[in-house]
Scaffold this active site. Structure first.
Site, mmCIF file in Angstrom:
data_model
loop_
_atom_site.group_PDB
_atom_site.id
_atom_site.type_symbol
_atom_site.label_atom_id
_atom_site.label_comp_id
_atom_site.label_asym_id
_atom_site.label_seq_id
_atom_site.Cartn_x
_atom_site.Cartn_y
_atom_site.Cartn_z
ATOM 1 N N LEU A 184 0.818 -1.212 0.000
ATOM 2 C CA LEU A 184 0.000 0.000 0.000
ATOM 3 C C LEU A 184 0.860 1.274 0.000
ATOM 4 O O LEU A 184 1.702 1.452 0.877
ATOM 5 C CB LEU A 184 -0.911 -0.009 1.238
ATOM 6 C CG LEU A 184 -1.865 1.185 1.359
ATOM 7 C CD1 LEU A 184 -2.867 1.197 0.241
ATOM 8 C CD2 LEU A 184 -2.552 1.152 2.710
ATOM 9 N N ASP A 185 0.629 2.127 -0.953
ATOM 10 C CA ASP A 185 1.303 3.426 -1.040
ATOM 11 C C ASP A 185 2.817 3.300 -1.143
ATOM 12 O O ASP A 185 3.555 4.219 -0.766
ATOM 13 C CB ASP A 185 0.926 4.321 0.160
ATOM 14 C CG ASP A 185 -0.560 4.621 0.191
ATOM 15 O OD1 ASP A 185 -1.173 4.623 -0.880
ATOM 16 O OD2 ASP A 185 -1.109 4.844 1.280
#
Lengths: 284, 284, 284, 284
Positions: C227-228
């Site tokens: 994530l990210d």
């Protein structure tokens, strides 16, 4: 404006009439306000203000102002500081081996961008002694190891006292100060070579490179017991590209570090920074 | 803060006690100041301030405030405006053929970034009528030639009156308004597609390309009788390189124009812009 | 340059003669190079290049180019992609409830800043259906709960296939995609509303406010399973002050998000982004 | 990369095969290209390129390279320069009374950001002699009046010859050079304290203040016979507000001037700036 001024930095629980009360205190004593700025932080329920006025023509003698204002401030539960512009703060600059921020601060002090004295440089390395000599500043080489740290910090505190230091500027000092030290001398500004909270701690440029960011930054903040977590005074950034290697990030970062640190120190010296919670209001 | 507020924008010759006088006016009538900012322009000898307070709990009825404040302001030779936050200003957007600023203003108005009504679009071209219809806004196509200009401007003024317009926004209108028009309706914001005072007048992107600049800009300003010489509200810039052709400058510039114009209109609508001389104080 | 072009994006272990070999391939087949850019990442030992040439006058038929270039690339252990400028990519825009990035992408596509089709909008909410209708784009409302996620992702994948989608743009979709999904459809660009790696995950503006930062940012990146953490394409920042509340950060951030996402999508569509490791070279 | 390299900066009328021809020249002589960048300016019909390769392993002796490349360049009507990275350029810094750019250039040279020698400082004032002594640089005080200018410029030219100067850097020299001088020594970089073409000539900060701009800038450019009209190498800007008086603009501007000038000089020293017409391609 080179005539001497007084400055109040005030924070207190918000309520009606605060602007009027503070302004009346100055006006009724014959003062001429030359700068006033306020901010209400509604989420914190706090009123924050900076008021600067000329001492010439002000009816209260300097040594009375504090007591006189106190009788207004106390019922409001206000926290406040009073500063006089003709009392020149004394700065100790702490460095390791890099000279760019040190050079920059000295140049700005010499050219009167920073109204302060710089009587003392402290370093854990001997490398920058030459610069100190060049500019006639005392240089104390105090190496730090985990074992010697408590003793050395005691020496450092003693020097701060001896040189009557008001503000410590960590100009790429690259060492963590103990909680104990900070408790005893809390007026410390640090420059961190990243856009906090990205890349706290060591080697931020290497980590920025590894992450492949397109912008790097620098952050000037007050030092608190939590590493790189203190109230931020100023930040700035510069664009990088895939062509920039770690060395390029370091080089570009140096220009940021110099400017961001200098801006923060200047704002602090002009009593424009009001810390509340872990935040700052900067009345620039 | 959605409760209704009143805002005073005041400029007057500097003298002692102004902050106190204005704050006392609010406080003594039971008002709660939620924003106050002031600036002394020492070179002009002017004191400038913006004060915003909540109408709830304020003891003076709205229709009295103006007269009451006037009795304080007159002896100070102050110029001032009074605004109420729940009186929604009405904007006419003027366009030519480009739609980016128009779209942007409408989107911001719809999403409540801009607290205003947009009941009217005026254009010298028919091209953007579809957008007007899409959003249910009246669209008046008023072509301009040197010969018809006086008559057409009369029509335009009539429309502004008919739609009770408070502010004209020239969103890439690309036509010069006559001095006569501006004298009759002076509340006009224009976006100029350059970093003024560089490249006033026509074709700034072509001229920026020819000059080989490394940065381009956009400028939002109030319209005065001197083309592109009015008080600047907001500017911003973006970096370009030798790889950017004129088309790229135009494309990059559009993003600037949208943002700079929107910021300026928002500041104006919040009564944060105080014009004095050919300058603005922006109490942001 | 509207004549059709071919573009090669190549990465391979660095060695002598690569520029010459690739340029000779184009030249010896009669091609006119209109853009060539290369970068050697010495720390990774990689040579990266983008070459674009006009198809008019190029002696190799389109369907042969790939095989012909392969015989050069294989001995060099090169990874490469070949794109033709007249094959218009098809984008699916995924949204939740916020419309600013969606509106912006549609406007840019309509005004030909983005050379792509946008035949499909997918959302976990029904709110933006009206915009889809306004612009004649298919809108599929696919709500997601932890339980239904696998089934709904299967539906989403089917839609991407059905609409022949080349690129998914997460325009504030606010949902995490499963590893499975990403493995099956890896061409995804996301806009994250912070200056990564600061404030990954949820509520970055609230956390930026709490931290008291002086600058906020936005980051466009390819989506990977972490994530990210995917390769960053573009970032930008805007200055904030103590006067900016969370709502102001959100408002200022929207302008960043729109511009940063649009730049990243445009760079991708022009085949200017070469991913290697977790980094991008952007041949802008 | 500290191994010696050669760099070619080439501009020639665009035609097919240029990338291949130039790359083949390096490759066929055993050279390893470490940087190659090119740009086609379609409006000018020009192909522009920078190629840098390692001299180690290159089969042509240094004193032959020029002739060998000439036989390729001539039929293409190319203009070109050849530089070797281990030939250190010699800079003369020209100043008036302000020291910030001078200090900055010296610091960067000392810290190896700028690979150059600085053997000479020329000034029309005696003020900065102390800095020259501090760093062991020759300082020549050459006052200028309208009457003495021709004679004094003759002296200056002689000094440039005597010190074997390759590049003159006008680091806030605040004097206009004659056309004659520039014709005889054309390799001159100037820092102008405005965002050109805004505010050419004298007192740009005062004029920026009077105009009420919200952003100020600095511009580094090559000096040509038209004042402040030469090819721009680099520009940058900083935001100002109504609170900034002329003194603040000057102070903020100094930080810009230092950084913009240093970047331009560094780009020039690395042979990354190709002038064509009144423009530059900067292969950064």
């Amino acid at each position: 404006m080179n005539r001497p001024t007084a400055t109040l930095l005030i924070s207190c629980p918000d309520q009606k009439g605060l602007v009027a009360k503070f302004a009346n205190f100055i006006y009724s004593n014959g003062g001429n306000i030359i700068h006033a700025d306020q901010h209400t932080d509604f989420s914190a329920g706090l009123f924050l203000t900076r008021i600067e006025w000329e001492l010439e023509g002000f009816n209260l003698p300097r040594d009375i102002i504090s007591a006189a204002f106190g009788s207004i401030a106390q019922p409001l539960n206000a926290q406040w500081q009073l500063h006089f512009s003709d009392q020149t703060p004394r700065i100790a600059v702490w460095v390791s081996r890099q000279d760019h921020c040190l050079f920059d601060l000295i140049w700005r002090q010499r050219s009167q961008e920073l109204r302060a004295e710089i009587p003392l440089i402290i370093s854990n390395h001997p490398h920058l002694q030459g610069i100190a000599e060049q500019f006639g500043i005392a240089y104390h080489h105090i190496p730090i190891t985990p074992d010697t740290k408590p003793d050395q910090e005691a020496k450092q505190l003693k020097l701060l006292q001896q040189y009557q230091i008001d503000l410590v500027v960590l100009a790429k000092y690259m060492q963590v100060l103990s909680s104990d030290f900070i408790a005893q001398f809390p007026r410390i500004i640090n420059i961190h070579h990243s856009f906090l909270p990205a890349f706290p701690g060591a080697n931020p440029y290497h980590r920025a490179y590894d992450r492949g960011v397109k912008i790097i930054g620098a952050t000037a903040h007050y030092v608190t017991q939590d590493l790189d977590e203190g109230p931020i005074i100023e930040q700035d950034v510069v664009r990088v590209s895939h062509r920039d290697q770690v060395d390029d990030l370091i080089r570009k970062g140096k220009d940021l570090e110099r400017v961001v640190l200098a801006r923060a120190v200047r704002l602090h010296l002009q009593n424009r920074v009001l810390v509340y919670g872990n935040r700052t209001a900067v009345f620039a």
